[in-house]
Design a protein around this motif. Structure first.
Motif, PDB file in Angstrom:
ATOM      1  N   GLN A  82       5.021 -11.250 -13.595  1.00 23.92           N
ATOM      2  CA  GLN A  82       5.221 -11.259 -12.159  1.00 23.92           C
ATOM      3  C   GLN A  82       4.290 -11.149 -11.105  1.00 23.92           C
ATOM      4  N   LYS A  89       4.217 -19.404  -3.533  1.00 21.95           N
ATOM      5  CA  LYS A  89       5.387 -19.749  -2.075  1.00 21.95           C
ATOM      6  C   LYS A  89       6.271 -20.644  -2.616  1.00 21.95           C
ATOM      7  N   THR A  99       9.460 -21.787  -8.204  1.00 18.89           N
ATOM      8  CA  THR A  99      10.220 -20.529  -8.908  1.00 18.89           C
ATOM      9  C   THR A  99       9.830 -20.557 -10.371  1.00 18.89           C
ATOM     10  N   SER A 153      10.717 -19.885 -13.795  1.00 14.97           N
ATOM     11  CA  SER A 153      11.927 -20.104 -14.748  1.00 14.97           C
ATOM     12  C   SER A 153      11.912 -18.280 -15.839  1.00 14.97           C
ATOM     13  N   THR A 158       9.665 -25.829  -5.116  1.00 16.24           N
ATOM     14  CA  THR A 158      11.363 -25.310  -4.316  1.00 16.24           C
ATOM     15  C   THR A 158      11.173 -26.264  -3.151  1.00 16.24           C
TER      16      THR A 158
END
Lengths: 507, 217
Positions: free
Chosen positions: B127, B139, B142, B144, B162
């Protein structure tokens, strides 16, 4: 006879049979060899057929698909793969059950379409191309449109070097007693200039026009002359030798410095009802001469036959290929040895076009376009056999093949192309896992509700074009999978799209 | 009829038979031996042993076995190698021995089951590598749950958007990371589809799996 003698007799007979068995085995072992077939990754062998080089083209079908055990000798082995392609290899099989291994290659280059009008021949010019046939005026397309063509039929167009094309306008029959003579022009592809080379005094047509790497020749069977047309001018000479004919076409061939003729070949093409007249075969002889002074270079005895319709010399005068009734046979000019026989077909073999000094392209049967390489003694299909019915291979310029053809299956998605097709052979031919883009061409374009998927070719390779709304690009990729294509095998261009990560990642 | 076979004749016949037998039955093995190639099998640290079967007779017993790296004489041909060891895939590996073969590496990957739990400690570093390379664009996305591949040194995942009403739309992207010298790094950039030609350094099975992950999510 006592029991003891019977036993002795049985022993002698048994020993004799044993010895006969051993001798038979040894004879078999000494006299036979094996051919081991290695198919390319991802393909399986569908059928193996073979013929002894001297007995070709009649082939025997093998029941095995991996290996053959056959008497020692020289063979032509034809391997049909399950991907609609063929591979032909000449092998020498030794005795003592020695192995001759064949690594089967499978190539599939993709045809691109040439838009245009329905003509028999096509030749590239200045990034565009000219389509023509002997009965109609030629049609320049694309960048070639700058070339002002004559209103009479173009009977031949031939690159005589990298920058110059000889254009021959055939004899134009206004009526039975009034004809306009043929003439030749030279077109410079750099400057666009067209200069007249001169008039040709003999009747010209596709029937009596021949090509070498640096000139066009017209052979007059009536006058017994050859006329050489090149960038240097037009020269006519009388032919001092005898030669066989295929109808009205003399069976002769021209290379760089040599010409070849065949004699003793009484070729009788099929008559109207399809029957073939069968004159008695007599010994046929190919004789090779120097064009400059007709001095004899060599002779090759091609056996007792009457089915040779054409002969062709390689551009470097090293090989000669004869077009027999049902196959092609190539010889080394220096040694006179038979180098490669193509498998037999149900239809007559068509003409061949040399792609370099040792390779030529040819049709084999109704479908199938092949390349033969005389250095490696192999030939192989270059497009899926089920894809196109090849009408005429016009020329090979660089690594690009120009041909006219029609889709084999009218229900397939293979595009009908009036102007012809090109096949780019510049892909790495040592790569045995070339993508089968033929199948892509069959399923695209696809129009979805929120996206369209098309394709185009770049350097002979297919590129997928995706035009999709934001949010529909995943659906478009998913559809390509649904069409049984793996999108990761191709280049893909998303129109009106920038990868936001790439934009930031490259900063 | 009275056949008389002398001792000498019998001895000559026997010698002849023995000679022929030696010639016929001895030449084959000799040629076989001369045909064989010495091949050096190099086993990875996770492969404890291997069995080698002739492809044409894989139902029979193995033609050779090894408990550690070593050399074996084999005839040119096709073989199946079955590796054994903890947490490795024990599927048969197809190999081909030809006149040029001198070395075969047996390097089976970890099983999916093992990969799914053994490398969770690396997720934080993964990450961080992604956020470091794409501090702004990420930003809107997301990450998975992804998957580790091979020896836990490859990782693939999908990135959901998102911000469906943003200018870049709601396309899902895939992302690939590779661990080298103990450091995780993003390979290329996230893509809607990974192309083999553009990602030639990435093993093809990983490209295929991540591409499937993208369209299934």
């Amino acid at each position: 006879m006592g029991v003891r003698n019977l036993i002795k007799l049985a022993m002698v007979i048994g020993t004799s049979l044993f010895l006969v068995g051993i001798v038979s085995f040894v004879v078999f072992w000494v006299g036979n060899g094996r051919v081991i077939i290695h198919p390319p990754e991802g393909s399986d062998v569908e059928q193996i057929s073979y013929c002894a080089v001297d007995a070709c083209p009649v082939m025997e079908h093998a029941s095995a698909k991996e290996s053959l055990t056959i008497p020692k000798g020289d063979y032509t082995v034809n391997i049909t793969l399950d991907n609609n392609s063929n591979y032909v290899k000449n092998v020498t099989v030794g005795g003592f059950l020695a192995k001759a291994e064949i690594d089967v290659k499978s190539y599939k280059f993709s045809p691109s379409t040439l838009e245009g009008v329905d003509k028999q021949y096509v030749i590239p010019l200045n990034g565009g191309y000219v389509t023509y046939n002997q009965d109609d005026t030629a049609k320049p397309l694309g960048n070639a449109a700058q070339l002002q063509l004559d209103i009479r039929p173009l009977s031949a167009a031939k690159y005589v070097d990298e920058n110059n094309v000889v254009l021959i306008y055939g004899t134009h029959a206004q009526d039975e007693n009034n004809t306009v003579n043929a003439y030749a022009s030279l077109y410079n592809t750099n400057s666009g200039a067209v200069s007249k080379i001169g008039d040709i005094d003999v009747t010209t047509s596709a029937q009596n026009t021949y090509y070498s790497s640096n000139a066009v020749y017209v052979v007059s069977a009536i006058d017994k002359t050859i006329t050489k047309i090149s960038a240097d001018g037009i020269v006519t000479k009388s032919l001092p030798m005898q030669y066989s004919m295929n109808g009205s076409r003399p069976i002769v061939a021209f290379g760089k410095d040599f010409m070849a003729v065949i004699s003793g070949n009484d070729y009788s093409p099929p008559i109207d009802d399809g029957e073939v007249e069968a004159p008695k075969p007599i010994a046929s002889l190919i004789t090779v001469y120097k064009i400059s002074d007709f001095s004899k270079i060599t002779e090759i005895d091609v056996g007792q036959r009457n089915d040779i319709s054409d002969i062709s010399l390689s551009p470097n005068d090293a090989w000669i290929t004869i077009t027999a009734k049902s196959n092609l046979i190539s010889y080394n000019l220096k040694t006179g040895k038979k180098i490669l026989s193509t498998p037999s077909t149900i239809t007559e073999s068509e003409h061949l076009v040399w792609s370099d000094d040792h390779s030529y392209l040819y049709q084999n049967g109704v479908t199938g376009l092949y390349r033969a390489d005389l250095e490696t003694k192999e030939s192989y299909s270059i497009v899926d056999n089920s894809l196109l019915i090849v009408d005429y291979i016009s020329c090979v310029i660089g690594e690009k093949v120009y041909l006219t053809a029609s889709p084999n299956n009218p229900n397939s998605n293979t595009r009908m192309s009036q102007g012809g097709y090109t096949i780019d052979l510049s892909s790495d031919t040592s790569n045995t896992t070339v993508i089968d883009s033929d199948s892509l061409v069959r399923v695209l374009p696809y129009n979805g509700a929120t996206f369209t998927i098309g394709y185009h070719f770049e350097k002979g390779k297919p590129v997928i074009d995706v035009d999709a709304r934001a949010g529909s690009r995943n659906t478009a990729i998913s559809m390509i999978y649904s069409l049984n294509q793996d999108p990761s095998d191709y280049m893909i261009i998303f129109n009106n799209y920038t990868n936001p990560f790439r934009k930031e990642g490259s900063r | 009829m009275n056949l008389v076979i002398s001792k000498k004749t019998v001895l000559v016949a026997i010698a002849l038979l023995v000679g022929i037998c030696c010639l016929v039955f001895g030449t084959g093995p000799l040629i076989n031996y001369l045909n064989e190639k010495t091949v050096d099998f190099k086993l990875s640290e996770y492969a404890k042993s291997i069995d080698i079967y002739a492809e044409k007779d894989s139902s029979g017993g193995p033609v050779a076995s090894l408990n550690t790296s070593g050399t074996i004489r084999l005839k040119p041909g096709r073989y199946l190698v079955t590796p054994r060891g903890d947490n490795i895939i024990t599927d048969e590996i197809y190999i081909e021995i030809d006149q040029t073969t001198t070395e075969i590496s047996v390097n089976p990957y970890f099983t999916e089951e093992y990969l799914s739990t053994a490398f969770d400690a690396d997720l934080k570093a993964i990450q961080e590598a992604i956020y470091k390379k794409y501090p702004n664009t990420i930003k809107d996305f997301t990450l998975s749950t992804g998957k580790f591949y091979h020896f836990g040194d490859w990782y693939g995942a999908t990135l959901y958007n998102t911000q469906p009403f943003g200018e870049i739309g709601i396309d899902t992207y895939g992302i690939l990371l590779h661990k080298e010298n103990s450091w995780w790094g993003v390979v290329g950039d996230p893509e809607i589809v990974f192309l083999r030609a553009s990602y030639s350094t990435v093993p093809e099975d990983i490209i295929d799996d991540v591409n499937q992950m993208i369209i299934l999510n």
